[in-house]
Design an enzyme around this catalytic site. Sequence first.
Site, PDB file in Angstrom:
ATOM      1  N   CYS A   2       0.838  -1.186   0.000  1.00 26.11           N
ATOM      2  CA  CYS A   2       0.000   0.000   0.000  1.00 26.11           C
ATOM      3  C   CYS A   2       0.880   1.246   0.000  1.00 26.11           C
ATOM      4  O   CYS A   2       1.900   1.301   0.669  1.00 26.11           O
ATOM      5  CB  CYS A   2      -0.947   0.099   1.194  1.00 26.11           C
ATOM      6  SG  CYS A   2      -2.101  -1.252   1.301  1.00 26.11           S
ATOM      7  N   ARG A  27       3.914  -0.345  -4.824  1.00 24.38           N
ATOM      8  CA  ARG A  27       3.640  -0.903  -3.501  1.00 24.38           C
ATOM      9  C   ARG A  27       2.314  -1.659  -3.431  1.00 24.38           C
ATOM     10  O   ARG A  27       1.994  -2.292  -2.429  1.00 24.38           O
ATOM     11  CB  ARG A  27       3.612   0.228  -2.454  1.00 24.38           C
ATOM     12  CG  ARG A  27       4.899   0.996  -2.349  1.00 24.38           C
ATOM     13  CD  ARG A  27       4.770   2.127  -1.351  1.00 24.38           C
ATOM     14  NE  ARG A  27       4.577   1.607  -0.012  1.00 24.38           N
ATOM     15  CZ  ARG A  27       5.546   1.306   0.826  1.00 24.38           C
ATOM     16  NH1 ARG A  27       6.791   1.479   0.469  1.00 24.38           N
ATOM     17  NH2 ARG A  27       5.288   0.843   2.024  1.00 24.38           N
ATOM     18  N   TRP A  74      -2.637  -2.722  -1.714  1.00 21.50           N
ATOM     19  CA  TRP A  74      -2.318  -4.149  -1.867  1.00 21.50           C
ATOM     20  C   TRP A  74      -3.189  -4.838  -0.827  1.00 21.50           C
ATOM     21  O   TRP A  74      -2.988  -4.683   0.369  1.00 21.50           O
ATOM     22  CB  TRP A  74      -0.828  -4.396  -1.606  1.00 21.50           C
ATOM     23  CG  TRP A  74      -0.413  -5.802  -1.895  1.00 21.50           C
ATOM     24  CD1 TRP A  74      -0.058  -6.310  -3.099  1.00 21.50           C
ATOM     25  CD2 TRP A  74      -0.293  -6.888  -0.959  1.00 21.50           C
ATOM     26  NE1 TRP A  74       0.274  -7.637  -2.985  1.00 21.50           N
ATOM     27  CE2 TRP A  74       0.129  -8.025  -1.680  1.00 21.50           C
ATOM     28  CE3 TRP A  74      -0.512  -7.007   0.410  1.00 21.50           C
ATOM     29  CZ2 TRP A  74       0.342  -9.255  -1.089  1.00 21.50           C
ATOM     30  CZ3 TRP A  74      -0.305  -8.242   0.998  1.00 21.50           C
ATOM     31  CH2 TRP A  74       0.129  -9.346   0.259  1.00 21.50           C
ATOM     32  N   ASN A 100      -1.544   2.111   5.711  1.00 21.19           N
ATOM     33  CA  ASN A 100      -0.666   1.060   5.206  1.00 21.19           C
ATOM     34  C   ASN A 100      -0.243   0.248   6.423  1.00 21.19           C
ATOM     35  O   ASN A 100       0.335   0.792   7.355  1.00 21.19           O
ATOM     36  CB  ASN A 100       0.552   1.723   4.535  1.00 21.19           C
ATOM     37  CG  ASN A 100       1.688   0.754   4.251  1.00 21.19           C
ATOM     38  OD1 ASN A 100       2.844   1.148   4.231  1.00 21.19           O
ATOM     39  ND2 ASN A 100       1.383  -0.491   4.023  1.00 21.19           N
ATOM     40  N   GLY A 101      -0.579  -1.040   6.407  1.00 23.92           N
ATOM     41  CA  GLY A 101      -0.219  -1.892   7.550  1.00 23.92           C
ATOM     42  C   GLY A 101      -1.369  -2.814   7.885  1.00 23.92           C
ATOM     43  O   GLY A 101      -2.266  -3.015   7.060  1.00 23.92           O
ATOM     44  N   GLU A 485      17.433 -17.759  -8.052  1.00 26.96           N
ATOM     45  CA  GLU A 485      17.067 -16.395  -8.455  1.00 26.96           C
ATOM     46  C   GLU A 485      16.466 -16.376  -9.860  1.00 26.96           C
ATOM     47  O   GLU A 485      15.473 -15.678 -10.111  1.00 26.96           O
ATOM     48  CB  GLU A 485      18.307 -15.488  -8.352  1.00 26.96           C
ATOM     49  CG  GLU A 485      18.127 -14.048  -8.803  1.00 26.96           C
ATOM     50  CD  GLU A 485      17.056 -13.276  -8.053  1.00 26.96           C
ATOM     51  OE1 GLU A 485      16.540 -13.766  -7.042  1.00 26.96           O
ATOM     52  OE2 GLU A 485      16.700 -12.177  -8.520  1.00 26.96           O
ATOM     53  N   LYS A 489      12.684 -15.053 -10.685  1.00 25.69           N
ATOM     54  CA  LYS A 489      12.400 -13.978 -11.654  1.00 25.69           C
ATOM     55  C   LYS A 489      11.328 -14.428 -12.634  1.00 25.69           C
ATOM     56  O   LYS A 489      10.385 -13.704 -12.921  1.00 25.69           O
ATOM     57  CB  LYS A 489      13.659 -13.582 -12.442  1.00 25.69           C
ATOM     58  CG  LYS A 489      14.683 -12.735 -11.766  1.00 25.69           C
ATOM     59  CD  LYS A 489      14.262 -11.358 -11.364  1.00 25.69           C
ATOM     60  CE  LYS A 489      13.579 -11.348 -10.035  1.00 25.69           C
ATOM     61  NZ  LYS A 489      14.378 -11.155  -8.839  1.00 25.69           N
ATOM     62  N   GLU A 492       7.776 -14.896 -10.970  1.00 28.41           N
ATOM     63  CA  GLU A 492       7.176 -13.624 -10.541  1.00 28.41           C
ATOM     64  C   GLU A 492       6.506 -12.873 -11.676  1.00 28.41           C
ATOM     65  O   GLU A 492       5.415 -12.347 -11.505  1.00 28.41           O
ATOM     66  CB  GLU A 492       8.284 -12.687 -10.044  1.00 28.41           C
ATOM     67  CG  GLU A 492       8.635 -12.785  -8.615  1.00 28.41           C
ATOM     68  CD  GLU A 492       9.602 -11.689  -8.233  1.00 28.41           C
ATOM     69  OE1 GLU A 492      10.669 -11.575  -8.857  1.00 28.41           O
ATOM     70  OE2 GLU A 492       9.292 -10.947  -7.290  1.00 28.41           O
ATOM     71  N   HIS A 508      17.495 -36.674  -7.165  1.00 28.48           N
ATOM     72  CA  HIS A 508      16.805 -37.079  -5.933  1.00 28.48           C
ATOM     73  C   HIS A 508      15.325 -36.711  -5.970  1.00 28.48           C
ATOM     74  O   HIS A 508      14.676 -36.663  -4.928  1.00 28.48           O
ATOM     75  CB  HIS A 508      17.476 -36.443  -4.716  1.00 28.48           C
ATOM     76  CG  HIS A 508      18.901 -36.866  -4.555  1.00 28.48           C
ATOM     77  ND1 HIS A 508      19.262 -38.118  -4.129  1.00 28.48           N
ATOM     78  CD2 HIS A 508      20.065 -36.209  -4.814  1.00 28.48           C
ATOM     79  CE1 HIS A 508      20.584 -38.214  -4.104  1.00 28.48           C
ATOM     80  NE2 HIS A 508      21.086 -37.061  -4.519  1.00 28.48           N
ATOM     81  N   LYS A 606       6.066  -4.412  -4.260  1.00 28.70           N
ATOM     82  CA  LYS A 606       7.519  -4.264  -4.163  1.00 28.70           C
ATOM     83  C   LYS A 606       8.025  -4.426  -2.743  1.00 28.70           C
ATOM     84  O   LYS A 606       9.011  -5.093  -2.509  1.00 28.70           O
ATOM     85  CB  LYS A 606       7.907  -2.895  -4.716  1.00 28.70           C
ATOM     86  CG  LYS A 606       9.381  -2.592  -4.685  1.00 28.70           C
ATOM     87  CD  LYS A 606      10.091  -3.310  -5.782  1.00 28.70           C
ATOM     88  CE  LYS A 606      11.581  -3.048  -5.782  1.00 28.70           C
ATOM     89  NZ  LYS A 606      12.302  -4.142  -6.467  1.00 28.70           N
TER      90      LYS A 606
HETATM   91  O1  M6R Z   1      13.011  -5.178  -0.087  1.00 32.76           O
HETATM   92  P1  M6R Z   1      13.536  -6.544   0.235  1.00 32.76           P
HETATM   93  O2  M6R Z   1      14.825  -6.826  -0.416  1.00 32.76           O
HETATM   94  O3  M6R Z   1      13.594  -6.805   1.699  1.00 32.76           O
HETATM   95  O4  M6R Z   1      12.470  -7.520  -0.389  1.00 32.76           O
HETATM   96  C1  M6R Z   1      12.567  -8.904  -0.234  1.00 32.76           C
HETATM   97  C2  M6R Z   1      11.650  -9.613  -1.186  1.00 32.76           C
HETATM   98  O5  M6R Z   1      10.331  -9.251  -0.955  1.00 32.76           O
HETATM   99  C3  M6R Z   1      11.999  -9.308  -2.640  1.00 32.76           C
HETATM  100  O6  M6R Z   1      13.320  -9.622  -2.934  1.00 32.76           O
HETATM  101  C4  M6R Z   1      11.073 -10.087  -3.591  1.00 32.76           C
HETATM  102  O7  M6R Z   1      11.337 -11.443  -3.522  1.00 32.76           O
HETATM  103  C5  M6R Z   1      11.234  -9.541  -5.007  1.00 32.76           C
HETATM  104  N1  M6R Z   1       9.956  -9.341  -5.605  1.00 32.76           N
HETATM  105  C6  M6R Z   1      12.051 -10.420  -5.877  1.00 32.76           C
HETATM  106  O8  M6R Z   1      12.120  -9.993  -7.190  1.00 32.76           O
END
Ligand code: M6R
Length: 611
Positions: A2, A27, A74, A100-101, A485, A489, A492, A508, A606
């Site tokens: 948010c 956000r 969000w 927000n929260g 990673e 990516k 996501e 395994h 984000k």
């Molecule tokens: O802001 P942060 O690095 O603490 O965020 C951690 C994760 O939420 C963040 O890396 C998330 O996995 C991303 N969307 C990855 O692309």
Amino acid sequence: MCGIVGYIGEKNSNEVIFNGLTRLEYRGYDSAGIGVQDNGIQQVKTAGKVADLIKACQLENFPQSQVGIGHTRWATHGVPNNLNAHPHKDNSGKFTLVHNGIIENYLSIRKLLSKNGIECKSETDTEVLVQLIGYIYNKENISFEEAVRSALVEVIGAYGIVVLCSDEPNKMVAAKKGSPLVLGVGENEFIIASDTSPIINYTRKIIYLDDGEILICDKNNFAVKNIDENIEVSKTINEIKYSLDQIEKSGYDHFMLKEIHEQPTSIAESMRGRIIKNDGKIKLGGLQDHLHDILNTKRIIITACGTSWHAGLIGSYVIEELVRMPVNVEYASEFRYRETVVGPDTVIFAISQSGETADTLAAIKKAKSLGALTVGIVNTVGSSIARETDCGVYIHAGPEIGVASTKAFTSQVTVLNLIAILMAQVKDQNIKEVSHLINDLELLPQKVNEILTNTDEIQEVAKHFIDAENFLYLGRGYQFPVALEGALKLKEISYIHAEGYPAAEMKHGPIALIDENMPVVFIVTKKGYEKILSNIKEVTSRGGKVIIITSFDRDELYEISKFVIKVPEIHQCILPILTTIPLQILAYNIAKNKGCNVDQPRNLAKSVTVE
Ligand code: M6R
């Protein structure tokens, strides 16, 4: 999650709020809303994006004002519809609030309100807070500020809020606990927001609110008080350091693409002034006073979430290799609740791009309460994690807007290497290896640039695989976190199911998934080459399609696969940076070709400021 903006001043508040919400959309983008002072409080709310809100306001001839608040959501409690969108009004219609929260005790507050004849209309946790403010105000006949403060004393949970009251139309009240809020201090105007991006157009002077603080302002003056004691606190004015173009797309189709291409610069920025030219020593001012404690600790724990956790895993390999100290890597969400063995002899490295991730922040607080030294490795200057940790190193990657983290990851790995080198230098350990690594670090931005100047091949590979439903990513050693990673990516932003595994673990279990429909991305380097070659054969002999990312260019790789993407060779501790970049580009192009919203993937936000 948010984004919130509040404005009080002499400008058209709608404009400031719409611009701010557009910047904060990373956000959350489930719904948006605006509320302004105009002979009472007027508001418009829409499910969907900020652009939908702007259209709705145009259609309704929404009034202009000089005092207003806005929100981009969000969703946590309640589906993303108009009713659950913020701002929320109390039943008297005098108060409106953006939040927000999460208000954790919202059910008990809702019951109390109901007993007193006040029924909530939405499914949100937020509405109970504004109803409580209205209830207290009307019952106790106190000021706007006092009513907000009294209500907050009753609240358990996390909040960043901005509130308006129609009885005091020239005042704005905001408060923070656990969710970020920054105040922009302009000429006869104040802007309050979840981060600095809505503020930078109007002023560079900012104040970070701390947890447990309430802000009261009109267009000329502001005061910050402690919520519990109601005592005024003095605040330091800071300056926004980045430039406007750093938070704009600057001609790129997406922020993610821009941020991928910024990596030669962002990595160079992460190292700037930190490798001393004449003697090759590393200087990290933020660690200086604590180096002795760090090096004399029994145990290092790296904690983080998501992509930052992947960077942490690479960091643990580098520290163990160069410094020969034991390092564990923990998901912050697990660490915060697990019975961990942590005490004054433990050092916690917390990694976060946003500096606001709730789990990471809670892990830090827990570690501190157990006596551990906490070190932040953070991108966002002045963020909660940067301020909560005992010391730290900024990664200086610049603002990252795309929800999928790219340049922050490569800068995190760069900085973790600098930290490991510094520790090794002070311990006089592996000095020859370290000096080889330093030489290669200096070549790193140039090598990243080489990958980025020719992405045609990767784009071709992406075209072949847009219809894949699953992907496997496999790597060994330093390339295992890269596999994780790469898979993250892809899933996501393209919604293709993807798994990252250590290549040797495939037999395994995951090998059962291999068939002609399963693309498998192998990250192949000189170290362990023969072993990973065998793993590749295990896949091809079962009909799996193989994509190879390699720094070790061997003819046989081209015989095995027509999809071979080469990256330059470099020291193995920083090679994950080079092997990750083609995976970022691959994910980006697959998602783009599928027509996915790359910068705002569904269900994600984000910065994850809830549990
Ligand atoms: O802001 P942060 O690095 O603490 O965020 C951690 C994760 O939420 C963040 O890396 C998330 O996995 C991303 N969307 C990855 O692309």
